[in-house]
Design a protein around this motif. Structure first.
Motif, mmCIF file in Angstrom:
data_model
loop_
_atom_site.group_PDB
_atom_site.id
_atom_site.type_symbol
_atom_site.label_atom_id
_atom_site.label_comp_id
_atom_site.label_asym_id
_atom_site.label_seq_id
_atom_site.Cartn_x
_atom_site.Cartn_y
_atom_site.Cartn_z
ATOM 1 N N UNK A 38 4.693 3.270 3.185
ATOM 2 C CA UNK A 38 5.180 1.723 2.548
ATOM 3 C C UNK A 38 4.868 0.781 3.337
ATOM 4 N N UNK A 39 4.367 -0.239 2.994
ATOM 5 C CA UNK A 39 4.290 -1.596 3.418
ATOM 6 C C UNK A 39 5.482 -2.446 3.365
ATOM 7 N N UNK A 64 0.894 -1.014 0.027
ATOM 8 C CA UNK A 64 0.089 0.035 0.170
ATOM 9 C C UNK A 64 0.811 1.276 -0.009
ATOM 10 N N UNK A 65 0.485 2.048 -0.834
ATOM 11 C CA UNK A 65 1.489 3.374 -1.019
ATOM 12 C C UNK A 65 0.440 4.610 -0.656
ATOM 13 N N UNK A 66 1.116 5.512 0.236
ATOM 14 C CA UNK A 66 0.360 6.721 0.135
ATOM 15 C C UNK A 66 1.406 7.934 0.518
ATOM 16 N N UNK A 117 3.015 -1.508 8.209
ATOM 17 C CA UNK A 117 3.262 -0.291 7.438
ATOM 18 C C UNK A 117 4.106 0.727 7.926
ATOM 19 N N UNK A 118 4.877 1.657 7.247
ATOM 20 C CA UNK A 118 5.868 2.444 8.129
ATOM 21 C C UNK A 118 5.822 3.769 7.254
ATOM 22 N N UNK A 119 5.786 4.960 7.969
ATOM 23 C CA UNK A 119 5.708 6.017 7.528
ATOM 24 C C UNK A 119 6.939 7.048 7.846
ATOM 25 N N UNK A 120 7.263 7.626 6.731
ATOM 26 C CA UNK A 120 8.775 8.563 6.899
ATOM 27 C C UNK A 120 8.344 9.767 6.576
#
Length: 565
Positions: A181-182, A6-8, A128-131
């Motif tokens: 990004x997952x 999954x992309x955000x 999922x991780x968010x930078x």
């Protein structure tokens, strides 16, 4: 297939309200961390995963763990953050507590990755991780950032996702954006990658205020096996509204990832899971240069990436970008069956090195025996699409198993840079063609003069140390090796080179007033000995190429003397 990714990409502009910044964007960051990362999704909580997220630049004391109290690791003057530059003096940094104030020199053929901060990370899979990144600088200048797999994974972003861009707003405003990004569950142990913050095209001053990496949400379900019944269309996952803007849940969601193979399946041969060196170049040993392309295995490419696709008709061919390589499914030809009617192209800028020759090698296969493709390096329409020296393009007949072919060419030593492109043409291809790897390397030609002495070139490596690799011969000190009357090192280096020529050595280390002679059996021995602390010492060796692509301790720091767009 990349199921479960999954992309955000969130870009939320957060004005920090610090007026009066004119030239240097210092002092714009502030100290309120909660203001900086309003754009971080609400389910991203827990410990900060980055060391020195506020870019203090300091190292940890013996009692502190990396990340505690804002301290970094122990990677030199930039603390926890490793760094890369196309040139040793290409950019500078001052730490502003918080924030890193950058000054990037303009240069020809600038790429985002020419200047960057990096930090290695080890991430638990199935999350999922968010930078998030906050920065300030001149209006319109851009940072690019992501989590990627590092050198071991050819710098690919998980799921082949595009990196996030953060466009600066000027006027002393710090803006923030996030990349999510997952990390899939398919793999053993933790996912070892890096955080990459790129700013090679800034050409001026800018400030990085903070970066933050956090784990988000509950664990993802396991990736189904390849033979499981899975719908080809995945429903995008809804996102929580941003705390700063009351937007509908799907406002930031991107469409599902592009398919990596035709609906009817793949019949062309599969590419290797790991990109390995193509041992097909006619040159070998110390004369063969390192790889000159940033992405030989297409792992960092995308339909909008460094490789661009072209087809005379959108329905004539489809391009599928998989985890390894690119698959081209040709449906029809144009009336003249022109090779160039369907093609993949990549812009190329090469720093020309003397009399060196070059080889562009391709690894490919097809589901149709005897299907043909054509490839070469050409001049990109400047002034025409001719090849260097008028060399014939290589016509490669493909087979159901992977084979390789090479295009050999030379560049005029009277020019400093060659600007052109790599062109792979499919206008007469049949069925599916898999292009797994493209490799460009140079071969050092010593000299046309049989009696010529071997070249001793600048290495950009850390100073040599005894104990591994090379053998220390002797050391000279004195006024002969000091700066000359003009304050230059040239006379001292010339004296050191003359001592080397009269010895059995092949390498010297010079600093004003001092000359060390070394004997290194090969390049591997030279890199093994390059473990000293950074200093004013400079390493010169017969085992180094013109404008080396690596630098630092053991050659582990990447340089960009050859610019590939």
């Amino acid at each position: 297939r990349h199921r479960g990714y999954v992309f955000r990409q969130l870009l939320l502009l957060v004005g920090s309200g610090f007026p009066g910044v004119v030239a240097v964007f210092a002092g714009v960051c502030g100290a309120e961390e909660d203001v900086v990362f309003q754009s971080m999704p609400g389910d991203c909580s827990g410990d900060e995963l980055l060391a020195d997220p506020a870019f203090t630049g300091r190292d940890c004391s013996a009692e502190e763990r990396p990340g505690a109290n804002g301290c970094g690791g122990s990677r030199g003057v930039r603390g926890a953050w490793g760094w890369h530059s196309w040139d040793a003096s290409g950019w500078s940094v001052d730490f502003d507590s918080p924030g890193a104030v950058l000054d990037v020199s303009p240069h020809d053929g600038a790429n985002m990755y020419d200047a960057l901060f990096v930090q290695e990370v080890s991430l638990e899979r199935s999350f999922r991780y968010t930078l998030c990144l906050q920065a300030a600088g001149e209006m319109g200048k851009t940072f690019r950032f992501a989590v990627d797999g590092g050198k071991a994974n050819n710098f690919a972003v998980p799921g082949r996702l595009p990196r996030a861009n953060l466009e600066l707003q000027g006027e002393g405003k710090a803006v923030a954006g996030c990349f999510s990004v997952d990390i899939p569950s398919d793999g053993e142990g933790a996912y070892v990658g890096r955080v990459s913050l790129e700013f090679g095209t800034i050409a001026g001053e800018a400030t990085i205020c903070r970066a933050s990496l956090k784990r988000c949400g509950a664990p993802m379900p396991a990736v189904p096996p390849s033979n499981a019944a899975v719908s080809p269309v995945q429903t995008p996952r809804a996102k929580e509204p941003s705390p700063a803007y009351d937007m509908p849940p799907l406002a930031y969601d991107m469409p599902p990832p592009a398919p990596t193979e035709p609906e009817g399946g793949r019949s062309a041969p599969m590419c290797p899971a790991q990109v390995e060196e193509l041992n097909v170049h006619s040159c070998s040993g110390p004369s063969l240069s390192p790889e000159l392309l940033m992405d030989p295995g297409f792992m960092g490419s995308s339909p909008q990436g460094e490789w661009q696709s072209y087809s005379f008709d959108p329905s004539a061919a489809q391009f599928y970008w998989g985890p390894q390589g690119v698959l081209v499914d040709v449906k029809e030809h144009n009336a003249n069956e022109d090779y160039y009617a369907i093609s993949l192209v990549k812009n190329l800028i090469v720093d020309v090195s003397g009399l060196d020759s070059y080889e562009l090698c391709l690894q490919a296969g097809s589901d149709v025996e005897g299907s043909r493709i054509r490839f070469a390096v050409d001049r990109n329409g400047k002034p025409d699409y001719g090849t260097p020296g008028g060399m014939e393009r290589i016509e490669m007949k493909l087979r159901p198993t992977l084979t390789t072919a090479c295009f050999n060419f030379g560049l005029s030593p009277t020019v400093e840079k060659f600007e052109g492109r790599i062109a792979i043409e499919f206008g007469r291809s049949q069925g599916q063609a898999a292009i797994c790897q493209v490799s460009l390397r140079s071969c050092r030609r010593e000299s046309y003069l049989p009696e010529a002495l071997p070249a001793v070139r600048r290495c950009y490596l850390a100073p040599l140390e005894r104990g591994a690799g090379c053998n220390f011969l002797r050391e000279y000190r004195g006024i002969d090796f000091d700066l000359n009357d003009l304050g230059q090192e040239t006379d001292g280096k010339r004296q050191c080179l003359e001592r080397l020529r009269s010895s059995t050595g092949d390498t010297f280390v010079y600093s004003p007033g001092r000359c060390e002679l070394w004997s290194c059996e090969n390049r591997d021995a030279l890199l093994a000995s390059a473990s000293g602390e950074p200093s004013t010492s400079q390493v010169y060796s017969e085992h180094c190429e013109y404008q080396e692509g690596v630098a630092g301790p053991h050659g582990q720091v990447m340089r960009s003397p050859v610019f590939v767009k």
